[in-house]
Design a protein around this motif. Sequence first.
Motif, PDB file in Angstrom:
ATOM      1  N   PHE A 388       0.831  -1.208   0.000  1.00  0.00           N
ATOM      2  CA  PHE A 388       0.000   0.000   0.000  1.00  0.00           C
ATOM      3  C   PHE A 388       0.860   1.251   0.000  1.00  0.00           C
ATOM      4  CE2 PHE A 388      -2.890  -3.211   1.691  1.00  0.00           C
ATOM      5  CZ  PHE A 388      -3.922  -3.075   0.796  1.00  0.00           C
ATOM      6  N   MET A 393      -2.447   3.360  -3.235  1.00  0.00           N
ATOM      7  CA  MET A 393      -3.686   3.828  -2.603  1.00  0.00           C
ATOM      8  C   MET A 393      -4.523   4.595  -3.622  1.00  0.00           C
ATOM      9  SD  MET A 393      -3.428   2.776   0.493  1.00  0.00           S
ATOM     10  CE  MET A 393      -4.402   3.630   1.695  1.00  0.00           C
ATOM     11  N   ASN A 460       6.853  12.951   0.179  1.00  0.00           N
ATOM     12  CA  ASN A 460       6.670  12.519   1.561  1.00  0.00           C
ATOM     13  C   ASN A 460       5.455  11.594   1.688  1.00  0.00           C
ATOM     14  OD1 ASN A 460       5.512  12.707   4.323  1.00  0.00           O
ATOM     15  ND2 ASN A 460       7.455  13.743   4.645  1.00  0.00           N
ATOM     16  N   THR A 462       3.888  10.270   4.453  1.00  0.00           N
ATOM     17  CA  THR A 462       2.840  10.585   5.428  1.00  0.00           C
ATOM     18  C   THR A 462       1.861  11.586   4.844  1.00  0.00           C
ATOM     19  OG1 THR A 462       4.617  10.362   7.015  1.00  0.00           O
ATOM     20  CG2 THR A 462       2.520  11.175   7.847  1.00  0.00           C
ATOM     21  N   LEU A 463       2.424  12.636   4.238  1.00  0.00           N
ATOM     22  CA  LEU A 463       1.538  13.626   3.621  1.00  0.00           C
ATOM     23  C   LEU A 463       0.723  12.992   2.500  1.00  0.00           C
ATOM     24  CD1 LEU A 463       3.652  16.897   3.425  1.00  0.00           C
ATOM     25  CD2 LEU A 463       2.123  16.076   5.191  1.00  0.00           C
ATOM     26  N   LEU A 526      -2.017  20.846   0.224  1.00  0.00           N
ATOM     27  CA  LEU A 526      -1.004  20.058   0.926  1.00  0.00           C
ATOM     28  C   LEU A 526      -0.213  19.223  -0.084  1.00  0.00           C
ATOM     29  CD1 LEU A 526      -0.246  19.626   3.889  1.00  0.00           C
ATOM     30  CD2 LEU A 526      -1.659  17.575   3.880  1.00  0.00           C
ATOM     31  N   PHE A 529       2.089  21.492  -1.976  1.00  0.00           N
ATOM     32  CA  PHE A 529       3.195  21.809  -1.088  1.00  0.00           C
ATOM     33  C   PHE A 529       4.184  20.641  -1.034  1.00  0.00           C
ATOM     34  CE2 PHE A 529       5.031  22.188   3.167  1.00  0.00           C
ATOM     35  CZ  PHE A 529       5.440  23.512   3.138  1.00  0.00           C
TER      36      PHE A 529
ATOM     37  N   VAL B  10      -1.608  29.673   6.424  1.00  0.00           N
ATOM     38  CA  VAL B  10      -1.757  28.381   5.753  1.00  0.00           C
ATOM     39  C   VAL B  10      -0.383  27.805   5.430  1.00  0.00           C
ATOM     40  CG1 VAL B  10      -2.525  27.270   3.630  1.00  0.00           C
ATOM     41  CG2 VAL B  10      -4.029  28.864   4.812  1.00  0.00           C
ATOM     42  N   ILE B  11       0.494  28.661   4.889  1.00  0.00           N
ATOM     43  CA  ILE B  11       1.831  28.184   4.548  1.00  0.00           C
ATOM     44  C   ILE B  11       2.550  27.692   5.792  1.00  0.00           C
ATOM     45  CG2 ILE B  11       4.086  28.921   3.695  1.00  0.00           C
ATOM     46  CD1 ILE B  11       2.614  30.755   1.750  1.00  0.00           C
ATOM     47  N   PHE B  14       1.361  24.366   6.799  1.00  0.00           N
ATOM     48  CA  PHE B  14       1.901  23.347   5.903  1.00  0.00           C
ATOM     49  C   PHE B  14       3.347  23.020   6.253  1.00  0.00           C
ATOM     50  CE2 PHE B  14      -1.105  23.996   2.061  1.00  0.00           C
ATOM     51  CZ  PHE B  14      -2.087  23.351   2.782  1.00  0.00           C
ATOM     52  N   ILE B  15       4.126  24.067   6.544  1.00  0.00           N
ATOM     53  CA  ILE B  15       5.537  23.823   6.872  1.00  0.00           C
ATOM     54  C   ILE B  15       5.625  22.948   8.107  1.00  0.00           C
ATOM     55  CG2 ILE B  15       7.665  24.919   7.683  1.00  0.00           C
ATOM     56  CD1 ILE B  15       6.996  27.266   5.825  1.00  0.00           C
ATOM     57  N   ILE B  17       3.350  20.847   9.263  1.00  0.00           N
ATOM     58  CA  ILE B  17       2.921  19.479   8.940  1.00  0.00           C
ATOM     59  C   ILE B  17       4.039  18.745   8.195  1.00  0.00           C
ATOM     60  CG2 ILE B  17       1.257  18.072   7.663  1.00  0.00           C
ATOM     61  CD1 ILE B  17      -0.787  20.257   8.066  1.00  0.00           C
ATOM     62  N   TYR B  18       4.650  19.458   7.251  1.00  0.00           N
ATOM     63  CA  TYR B  18       5.697  18.817   6.463  1.00  0.00           C
ATOM     64  C   TYR B  18       6.863  18.408   7.354  1.00  0.00           C
ATOM     65  CZ  TYR B  18       8.908  17.806   2.683  1.00  0.00           C
ATOM     66  OH  TYR B  18       9.764  17.168   1.831  1.00  0.00           O
ATOM     67  N   ALA B  21       5.930  15.406   9.277  1.00  0.00           N
ATOM     68  CA  ALA B  21       5.920  14.243   8.396  1.00  0.00           C
ATOM     69  C   ALA B  21       7.336  13.799   8.073  1.00  0.00           C
ATOM     70  CB  ALA B  21       5.159  14.573   7.125  1.00  0.00           C
ATOM     71  N   LYS B  22       8.201  14.779   7.876  1.00  0.00           N
ATOM     72  CA  LYS B  22       9.573  14.447   7.522  1.00  0.00           C
ATOM     73  C   LYS B  22      10.281  13.813   8.714  1.00  0.00           C
ATOM     74  CE  LYS B  22      13.248  15.869   4.748  1.00  0.00           C
ATOM     75  NZ  LYS B  22      13.998  16.857   4.031  1.00  0.00           N
ATOM     76  N   SER B  24       8.936  12.146  11.010  1.00  0.00           N
ATOM     77  CA  SER B  24       8.456  10.773  11.199  1.00  0.00           C
ATOM     78  C   SER B  24       9.143   9.853  10.203  1.00  0.00           C
ATOM     79  CB  SER B  24       6.937  10.714  11.066  1.00  0.00           C
ATOM     80  OG  SER B  24       6.577  10.770   9.707  1.00  0.00           O
ATOM     81  N   GLU B  25       9.463  10.404   9.029  1.00  0.00           N
ATOM     82  CA  GLU B  25      10.138   9.566   8.051  1.00  0.00           C
ATOM     83  C   GLU B  25      11.556   9.232   8.497  1.00  0.00           C
ATOM     84  OE1 GLU B  25       8.422   9.858   3.635  1.00  0.00           O
ATOM     85  OE2 GLU B  25      10.336  10.856   3.888  1.00  0.00           O
ATOM     86  N   GLU B  33      13.419   0.668   7.979  1.00  0.00           N
ATOM     87  CA  GLU B  33      12.371   0.914   6.996  1.00  0.00           C
ATOM     88  C   GLU B  33      11.483  -0.305   6.769  1.00  0.00           C
ATOM     89  OE1 GLU B  33      12.671   3.478   3.205  1.00  0.00           O
ATOM     90  OE2 GLU B  33      14.709   3.324   3.993  1.00  0.00           O
ATOM     91  N   THR B  40       3.039  -0.089   8.344  1.00  0.00           N
ATOM     92  CA  THR B  40       2.243   0.861   7.561  1.00  0.00           C
ATOM     93  C   THR B  40       1.312   0.120   6.624  1.00  0.00           C
ATOM     94  OG1 THR B  40       4.197   2.261   7.542  1.00  0.00           O
ATOM     95  CG2 THR B  40       2.397   2.916   6.106  1.00  0.00           C
ATOM     96  N   MET B  44      -2.672   0.544   6.512  1.00  0.00           N
ATOM     97  CA  MET B  44      -3.405   1.040   5.345  1.00  0.00           C
ATOM     98  C   MET B  44      -4.487   0.049   4.921  1.00  0.00           C
ATOM     99  SD  MET B  44      -2.510   3.967   4.736  1.00  0.00           S
ATOM    100  CE  MET B  44      -1.439   4.767   5.910  1.00  0.00           C
TER     101      MET B  44
END
Lengths: 602, 356
Positions: A388, A393, A460, A462-463, A526, A529, B10-11, B14-15, B17-18, B21-22, B24-25, B33, B40, B44
Motif C-alpha cells: 500500500f 492507494m 513525503n 505521510t503527507l 497540501l 506543497f 496556511v503556509i 503546511f511547513i 505538517i511537512y 511528516a519528515k 516521522s520519516e 524501513e 504501515t 493502510m
Amino acid sequence: MGNDATLAHAHGAHEHHEGHHDHPKQHFLTKYIFSQDHKMIGKQYLVTGIIWAVIGALFSVFFRLQLGFPESSFPIMEQFLGHWAKGGKLTPEFYYALVTMHGTILVFFVLTAGLSGTFSNFLIPLQIGARDMASPFMNMLSYWFFFVSSVIMFVSLFVQTGPAAGGWTTYPPLSALKEASLGSGLGMDLWLISMVLFVVSQLLGGLNYITTILNMRTNGMKMTRMPLTIWSFFFTAILGVLSFPVLVSGVVLLIFDRHMGTSFYLSEIFIGGKALSHIGGSAILYQHLFWFLGHPEVYIVMLPGMGMASEILSTHSRKPIFGYLAMIISLIGITSLALVVWAHHMFVSGMSPFLGSVFVLLTLLIAIPSAIKVFNWLTTIWRGSIRFTVPMMFAIGFVSIFISGGLTGIWLGNSALDIHLHDTYFVIAHFHLVMGVSAFFGMFAGVYHWFPKMFGRFMNNTLGYIHFFITFIGAYLIFWPMHYAGLAGMPRRYYDYSAWVSYKDYQPMNAFITVVVVITFFAQLLFVFNFFVSMFRGRKVTSQNPWKATTLEWTTPVHPEHGNWEGPIPEVHRWPYDYKDDGHGNDFIPQNVPLRPGEEEH
Amino acid sequence: MSGLILTALVILVFIIIYQIAKASEYANIIRGEEVVAKSTNKLMAVLLVVVFILGLYGIYKCHQYLAPLGLPESASVQGLEYEKMLHVTLIITGAVFLATQAVLFWFSYKYQARDDKKPYFYSHNNKLEVIWTTIPALTLMVLVAIGLKNWVTITGKAPEGALKVQVMGKQFNWVIRYAGKDGVFGKTNFRLINDANNILGLDWNDPASKDDIIVENGEAHIINNKDVQFIINSRDVIHDVGLPHFRMKMDAVPGITTTMWFTPRKTTAEMKQLTGNKDFVYEITCDQMCGKGHYSMRGTVVVETEKEFNTWLAEQKPYYDLQHPAEAAPATAVKEGTETPAPAAAQDTTKTVASK
C-alpha cells in the motif's frame, strides 16, 4: 516483423543523438525553459497543470461558498475578485464566469494538458526505449502553444466585462451575442482564441506521441510488449487528433458569427430590445460540433488514468495485469465508441428521436469495455501481494471512484432516464466522479509513482496518505449527496435556490458540501506543497528501480540526461508484466532481461 | 491584509505538517524501513476496510437525510414509466456497485503483502473474459430495450385532441400562450416583437392571432388527466423547459420549435394533499444555462380539473384586446404591422406546428 525497418531507422537516429552526453553543461534557458528534452517538457506541463489546477479548484471554492452560504458574505472573496464580489458577495455574473472557467480550466488545461501532456511526454520515450520524441522541436512548440493559450485565458480573467460566462460548453446564442451576457464580450473572444491555440498545442503533441510510439520503439518492443500506459497514451492521442480539429471548426464559425455577421448558429433572435438580422442558422449545429470533441474529450481525460492505474495496480500487487490483451481490446473498443456517442449530450435538444435511439445503444455499449477493465483490475489484485504505497492507494481509489461514477453513466446514457436527469445535480455527480475525481486519482497515482523518476527523490509518504484519505472521503462526501438532489430534478448552474419551492430544502446539503469542499481543497494544497518541497528536500532515491518494476524507464540512471540511457538503449525480450520469480530471489523480471533457456514468453 | 495573513498562516501550517511528516520519516529510517513498511502496510489495509464500512454507513445516513426531500410520485402518466425504469436500473447498477466495491476493498485487505504468501502469477483467462463481457452486454441490452420503449413513447407524436400550450423562453422568464377560442395559434414573427405591446411578436394581420391568450407571469394552466402538448421556443438564447414533477424536459431553442407532451395525473390540489405541503406548486425550471438570471427563471404549472380550467380560461382576455383597449385599436394594429420591415420574409413556424 514489419517493424524491423522502422526500428533500424529509429536506431540510426539514436546513434546521432549519442554525442549529447559529451556536451558541456546546458544553458539554463535551453535546459529549463526552451527545453527539447521530453522529460523537461513533461515536467513543464505538470507544473503548469498544477498551477491551473489550484486556480480552477479555488474558483470552485468561491462558487461553492455562494451555493453553501448564499446569505453570508466572505470578505476574502473581495480580495481575490475585486468588484465582482463587492462586500464579499459574489455577483451572479461572476458566479457564472467562475463556473465556466472552472470547467474550462480543469477539463482542458489540467486534465488534458496537465495529464496526458505530462505523462505522454515523460513516459512514452522512457517506456518504449527511445532517446526522445520523434520531433523534440515540435514537442517544445506544443508546450509553448499551450503556454500562450494559458496566458490568453489567464488574461481574460482580468478584462472589464469578465471572462467567458456561458458554461465550458459555451453554447451560442448565449456565447455569440454580447447583449446576452457580460461574459460574451471580450472575455469570450479571448476564450475562443485561447481554445484554438490550445488545439494547436494538442495536435502538435498528439501527432508526436503517435509517431513516436509507432516508429521509435527499441529492438524487441513489439506493440504487444508495450506497457498499458503507452497503449492508453496512444489511444488518447488518436482521439485528440481525430476530434480536436472539429472543435476548432465549431469555434471558428462562432468567431464568424460574433464578428463577421454570419448566421451559422443564429436565427430569429430578439435580444437587447431589438430583432437581429440573423436568419437560418442552427444553434444545434454548434452542439454537434462541440460534442464531437466534447465527448471524446472525456475519454482523452480518462484513458491516461486507466493506463497508469493498470501499471500501478500490477506493480504494487507484484502480479501481472490480468488480461493484458483484453485490456488493449477494451481500450480499442472505448476509443472507437468514444467517437460515435457525442449526441447523448443532446437528448433533450429536440433532436430526431430515432437518432437518439442510435446514440442510446452506442452509449450503453461503451459500458462493456469499461466493465471489462474494472473486472480485470479486480482480478489483478486478487491473490497479489499488495504494497500500500501512496500510488497504490490512489490506484485503488481510482478503481473505486471509476466504478461509482461509471455506473451512473448507464442511467444518463439511457435517454428515457436522461430526460429527467439531464442538466441536474445528478449529471454533476456523475461526471465529476468519473472524469474529474477518478482522472485526478489516476494522475495523483502517476505523480506519486513516477516522482522518483522525475526528480530523483520521493514525495513525503505521510503527507501522501493524508492527502489520499481526505481526498477520497471528501470526493464521496461532496458528490454522493448530489445524486439525490439530481434525482429530485435540481437544476445545475443555479446561483441561488432560495426562491424555489422544490429546492430550497436542499440548503443544508449545499452548506455541508461546501464545508467538505473547503477541507478537500486544503488537502490538495497540501499535495502541491508536498510536491514542490519534495522536489528539493524529499528523501533521495538510492536505487535505480525503487518500486522494483519491470518497465524500461527504471533501467535509466536515477537522474537521466537528455537521451535517457548512458549506454546503448536496452533491448526488450519480454512483456511488461513479468512479475514472477527470476530465479535469483527477485519477484520481477524487467523487460530487458532475455528469456531464460526453456522459458516461454508470457 | 487579512488575506495575506491568512495565506501566511496556511503556509506556516503546511511547513509544520511537512516537518512533522519528515521527522516521522527519519524516525522510520532509524527504526528500520522494512519494519515500518510492514506496519504501515497493515495499517493502510485496515484503514481501507474502515473507510469502506464507514462509506456504507454514510450511504445509509445520506439516504436517511435526503430521500425524504425527494420528489413525490410522478405527476404524469409517462413519469410512472420513468420511475419503474429507474428502479430496474437502480437495482442492477446498485448490485454491481456494492459487489465490485466490496470485492475491491476485500481483496485489498485480504491480499495485503505478507511474508508467508507469494503472489500468484495469473496473467489471463479467456473464459473469464468471455463471461464478464457477455453478462454485462446482455444486461445492458435489457436496459436499452426498456429505455428505447419508453423513449419512443415519450418522443412520439402527441395524441389527437391534446391541449396545446405554447411556452416561450426569454431572458429571464417564461411566457405562456393559448390558442384562444378558434383553437389556432396566430402567426408570429420575431421582427414584430415589442416588449411594450407585443411580447411574442404576434402578427395582427392574421385573424387567428386576435384571440390568442398570453400569460406573462409564466403560469401555465393544464387539465388533469388530459394530454397536453407544450410547443416550445425561445426568443433569445437557449433555455430549457424543465418539469421535474412530471419527469419531463425539453430545450427551447431560438429559431427552432420543439415539442413535448405528457398526461398529468394529479391536480395541484391533490399534490398539496399528497405532500402535506400547502405551499406545494409545480415549478418550471430553466435547465439550460441562459445568462446571469438563469437561476431565477421560474415558471409554474397549475394542474386543475377541466371545469376549473375552463373557468380560468374564460377569465383571460385575449392579448390583442389587452394591448388595444380602445375601439380604434384594430386600425392602429394593421398600420403597425405594415410599418415593420420585411414581414414577408418572416417565418411562421409556430403556426405550422400548432395547426399540425
